[in-house]
Design a protein around this motif. Structure first.
Motif, PDB file in Angstrom:
ATOM      1  N   ALA A 156       0.814  -1.216   0.000  1.00 51.06           N
ATOM      2  CA  ALA A 156       0.000   0.000   0.000  1.00 51.06           C
ATOM      3  C   ALA A 156       0.846   1.264   0.000  1.00 51.06           C
ATOM      4  CB  ALA A 156      -0.902  -0.016   1.240  1.00 51.06           C
ATOM      5  N   LYS A 157       0.205   2.377  -0.445  1.00 47.49           N
ATOM      6  CA  LYS A 157       0.868   3.680  -0.422  1.00 47.49           C
ATOM      7  C   LYS A 157       0.070   4.637   0.441  1.00 47.49           C
ATOM      8  CE  LYS A 157       3.598   2.989  -4.331  1.00 47.49           C
ATOM      9  NZ  LYS A 157       4.363   3.363  -5.442  1.00 47.49           N
ATOM     10  N   VAL A 158       0.768   5.435   1.227  1.00 48.48           N
ATOM     11  CA  VAL A 158       0.117   6.408   2.103  1.00 48.48           C
ATOM     12  C   VAL A 158      -0.281   7.619   1.265  1.00 48.48           C
ATOM     13  CG1 VAL A 158       0.497   7.941   4.070  1.00 48.48           C
ATOM     14  CG2 VAL A 158       1.423   5.610   4.093  1.00 48.48           C
ATOM     15  N   THR A 159      -1.550   8.004   1.373  1.00 52.53           N
ATOM     16  CA  THR A 159      -2.009   9.145   0.567  1.00 52.53           C
ATOM     17  C   THR A 159      -2.241  10.394   1.416  1.00 52.53           C
ATOM     18  OG1 THR A 159      -4.272   8.323   0.767  1.00 52.53           O
ATOM     19  CG2 THR A 159      -3.070   7.719  -1.222  1.00 52.53           C
ATOM     20  N   LYS A 160      -2.525  10.227   2.705  1.00 51.40           N
ATOM     21  CA  LYS A 160      -2.757  11.406   3.544  1.00 51.40           C
ATOM     22  C   LYS A 160      -2.507  11.082   5.010  1.00 51.40           C
ATOM     23  CE  LYS A 160      -5.791  15.250   3.996  1.00 51.40           C
ATOM     24  NZ  LYS A 160      -6.811  16.050   3.396  1.00 51.40           N
ATOM     25  N   VAL A 161      -1.917  12.040   5.707  1.00 55.83           N
ATOM     26  CA  VAL A 161      -1.677  11.895   7.154  1.00 55.83           C
ATOM     27  C   VAL A 161      -2.295  13.097   7.830  1.00 55.83           C
ATOM     28  CG1 VAL A 161       0.117  11.901   8.943  1.00 55.83           C
ATOM     29  CG2 VAL A 161       0.519  10.692   6.778  1.00 55.83           C
ATOM     30  N   ARG A 162      -3.209  12.856   8.782  1.00 51.14           N
ATOM     31  CA  ARG A 162      -3.743  14.015   9.504  1.00 51.14           C
ATOM     32  C   ARG A 162      -3.988  13.687  10.968  1.00 51.14           C
ATOM     33  NH1 ARG A 162      -9.578  13.798   8.306  1.00 51.14           N
ATOM     34  NH2 ARG A 162      -9.844  11.925   7.063  1.00 51.14           N
ATOM     35  N   ILE A 163      -4.135  14.732  11.763  1.00 53.60           N
ATOM     36  CA  ILE A 163      -4.322  14.579  13.201  1.00 53.60           C
ATOM     37  C   ILE A 163      -5.785  14.911  13.522  1.00 53.60           C
ATOM     38  CG2 ILE A 163      -3.417  15.292  15.479  1.00 53.60           C
ATOM     39  CD1 ILE A 163      -1.222  14.243  13.587  1.00 53.60           C
ATOM     40  N   PRO A 164      -6.470  14.041  14.288  1.00 53.80           N
ATOM     41  CA  PRO A 164      -7.871  14.348  14.615  1.00 53.80           C
ATOM     42  C   PRO A 164      -7.968  15.663  15.392  1.00 53.80           C
ATOM     43  CG  PRO A 164      -7.218  12.189  15.488  1.00 53.80           C
ATOM     44  CD  PRO A 164      -5.997  12.803  14.904  1.00 53.80           C
ATOM     45  N   GLU A 165      -9.053  16.421  15.167  1.00 58.54           N
ATOM     46  CA  GLU A 165      -9.172  17.728  15.823  1.00 58.54           C
ATOM     47  C   GLU A 165      -9.220  17.622  17.335  1.00 58.54           C
ATOM     48  OE1 GLU A 165     -12.372  20.027  14.172  1.00 58.54           O
ATOM     49  OE2 GLU A 165     -11.327  20.057  12.226  1.00 58.54           O
ATOM     50  N   HIS A 166      -9.815  16.549  17.860  1.00 54.02           N
ATOM     51  CA  HIS A 166     -10.026  16.496  19.311  1.00 54.02           C
ATOM     52  C   HIS A 166      -8.949  15.680  20.034  1.00 54.02           C
ATOM     53  CE1 HIS A 166     -11.732  12.727  17.940  1.00 54.02           C
ATOM     54  NE2 HIS A 166     -11.666  12.279  19.185  1.00 54.02           N
ATOM     55  N   SER A 167      -7.925  15.221  19.321  1.00 58.02           N
ATOM     56  CA  SER A 167      -6.891  14.434  19.991  1.00 58.02           C
ATOM     57  C   SER A 167      -5.561  14.637  19.285  1.00 58.02           C
ATOM     58  CB  SER A 167      -7.277  12.952  19.947  1.00 58.02           C
ATOM     59  OG  SER A 167      -6.148  12.175  20.267  1.00 58.02           O
ATOM     60  N   SER A 168      -4.521  14.925  20.055  1.00 59.71           N
ATOM     61  CA  SER A 168      -3.227  15.164  19.401  1.00 59.71           C
ATOM     62  C   SER A 168      -2.256  14.019  19.642  1.00 59.71           C
ATOM     63  CB  SER A 168      -2.630  16.480  19.913  1.00 59.71           C
ATOM     64  OG  SER A 168      -2.573  16.427  21.314  1.00 59.71           O
ATOM     65  N   ASN A 169      -2.764  12.854  20.058  1.00 59.98           N
ATOM     66  CA  ASN A 169      -1.872  11.718  20.314  1.00 59.98           C
ATOM     67  C   ASN A 169      -1.765  10.746  19.147  1.00 59.98           C
ATOM     68  OD1 ASN A 169      -1.503  12.607  22.931  1.00 59.98           O
ATOM     69  ND2 ASN A 169      -3.325  11.520  23.650  1.00 59.98           N
ATOM     70  N   PHE A 170      -2.732  10.821  18.253  1.00 56.60           N
ATOM     71  CA  PHE A 170      -2.797   9.833  17.182  1.00 56.60           C
ATOM     72  C   PHE A 170      -2.925  10.499  15.822  1.00 56.60           C
ATOM     73  CE2 PHE A 170      -4.583   7.931  20.964  1.00 56.60           C
ATOM     74  CZ  PHE A 170      -3.823   6.776  21.059  1.00 56.60           C
ATOM     75  N   ALA A 171      -2.504   9.776  14.786  1.00 55.58           N
ATOM     76  CA  ALA A 171      -2.715  10.252  13.421  1.00 55.58           C
ATOM     77  C   ALA A 171      -3.703   9.331  12.719  1.00 55.58           C
ATOM     78  CB  ALA A 171      -1.395  10.256  12.667  1.00 55.58           C
ATOM     79  N   ILE A 172      -4.474   9.933  11.817  1.00 56.86           N
ATOM     80  CA  ILE A 172      -5.330   9.156  10.918  1.00 56.86           C
ATOM     81  C   ILE A 172      -4.560   9.049   9.606  1.00 56.86           C
ATOM     82  CG2 ILE A 172      -7.510   9.125   9.651  1.00 56.86           C
ATOM     83  CD1 ILE A 172      -8.608  11.009  11.878  1.00 56.86           C
ATOM     84  N   ILE A 173      -4.231   7.820   9.242  1.00 55.70           N
ATOM     85  CA  ILE A 173      -3.404   7.602   8.043  1.00 55.70           C
ATOM     86  C   ILE A 173      -4.286   7.013   6.941  1.00 55.70           C
ATOM     87  CG2 ILE A 173      -1.304   6.494   7.169  1.00 55.70           C
ATOM     88  CD1 ILE A 173      -0.604   8.055   9.603  1.00 55.70           C
ATOM     89  N   GLU A 174      -4.406   7.728   5.842  1.00 55.07           N
ATOM     90  CA  GLU A 174      -5.181   7.221   4.710  1.00 55.07           C
ATOM     91  C   GLU A 174      -4.226   6.517   3.738  1.00 55.07           C
ATOM     92  OE1 GLU A 174      -8.282  10.947   4.870  1.00 55.07           O
ATOM     93  OE2 GLU A 174      -7.618  10.234   2.905  1.00 55.07           O
ATOM     94  N   ILE A 175      -4.648   5.344   3.303  1.00 53.90           N
ATOM     95  CA  ILE A 175      -3.763   4.471   2.534  1.00 53.90           C
ATOM     96  C   ILE A 175      -4.496   3.911   1.317  1.00 53.90           C
ATOM     97  CG2 ILE A 175      -2.682   2.184   2.672  1.00 53.90           C
ATOM     98  CD1 ILE A 175      -1.967   2.826   5.521  1.00 53.90           C
ATOM     99  N   LYS A 176      -3.788   3.815   0.209  1.00 46.28           N
ATOM    100  CA  LYS A 176      -4.365   3.176  -0.988  1.00 46.28           C
ATOM    101  C   LYS A 176      -3.750   1.774  -1.152  1.00 46.28           C
ATOM    102  CE  LYS A 176      -4.385   3.936  -6.011  1.00 46.28           C
ATOM    103  NZ  LYS A 176      -5.672   3.424  -6.384  1.00 46.28           N
TER     104      LYS A 176
END
Ligand SMILES: Cc1cc2nc3c(=O)[nH]c(=O)nc-3n(C[C@H](O)[C@H](O)[C@H](O)COP(=O)(O)O)c2cc1C
Length: 211
Positions: free
Chosen positions: A144-164
């Motif tokens: 897979a390839k990572v397409t987007k990395v973002r941090i949830p608005e209400h939590s700064s401990n984790f990232a939401i990683i979008e993958i294709k």
């Protein structure tokens, strides 16, 4: 309508308000392989993921090696172990590939070790389209390839990683017909409030099932 129906059943379960420390409510374990700066491979056990079409979303802690690696090299393999591999997964559990070990991890008993294949007694094999290796013992391996990395608005401990998803590899003995996984043969490892489970017996299937 629904409320009325509920009132008429004798089976209303009482609820109570709880504050669980974690919300691992029962998702498959994945072993994410990512590329270290020296081109060796890190393995991170994860359970926060969902998949739809070729889109996969992961929840990854910001202080781990997986996140550091993904930011630098946007490729990975999602290796999905079956229930029988739980001890291999658990061997990886107390380690991080991050050096020095971040305070939060140190306080929770983690130590540094980058030899994840050695620790887990799992075997690497080259991928076809990405640099991180696949794990031979895992019946499903998704390059897979990572397409987007973002941090949830209400939590700064984790990232939401979008993958294709680029390429799915499956052990032949869990496949049926040309392109299907046989659900009667595939037994994912489920992380259920920090305990490992396999699947129970089949209870039914959806109208769109082709197997
Ligand atoms: C079964 C299991 C599931 C886990 N699920 C997650 C998860 O979904 N997200 C996460 O950030 N960490 C999760 N962890 C914790 C990571 O595995 C842990 O932080 C580990 O140190 C990561 O390794 P790394 O720092 O080398 O990437 C899980 C651990 C286990 C054993």
């Amino acid at each position: 309508m629904e409320e009325k129906a509920l009132k008429h059943t004798n089976n209303i379960k009482k609820t109570k308000m709880i504050k669980p420390k974690i919300l691992y409510y029962g998702t498959p374990v994945i072993l994410l392989t990512t590329l270290n700066a020296d081109e060796t491979v890190n393995i991170s056990p994860l359970s926060s993921s969902w998949a739809l079409g070729d889109c996969i979303v992961l929840g990854i802690g910001l202080d781990g090696k997986a996140f550091e690696n993904i930011k630098r090299h946007r490729e990975c393999v999602i290796n999905i172990p079956n229930a029988s591999l739980w001890e291999h997964v658990e061997r990886l559990a107390p380690y991080t590939g991050k050096n020095p070990v971040p305070d939060y991890k140190k306080d929770n008993g983690f130590t540094y070790n980058k030899e994840k294949y050695e620790i887990s007694n799992l075997t690497p094999i080259s991928s076809t389209f990405v640099q991180p290796t696949r794990i031979v013992e895992c019946p499903l391996q998704i390059e897979a390839k990572v397409t987007k990395v973002r941090i949830p608005e209400h939590s700064s401990n984790f990232a939401i990683i979008e993958i294709k998803a680029i390429q799915v590899h499956a052990h032949e003995d869990i496949t049926i017909n040309e392109n299907h996984v046989d659900p009667s043969k595939w037994n994912p490892l489920i992380y259920n409030f920090r305990h490992y489970f396999g699947l129970g017996n089949e209870v039914g299937k959806t109208f769109r099932s082709e197997t």
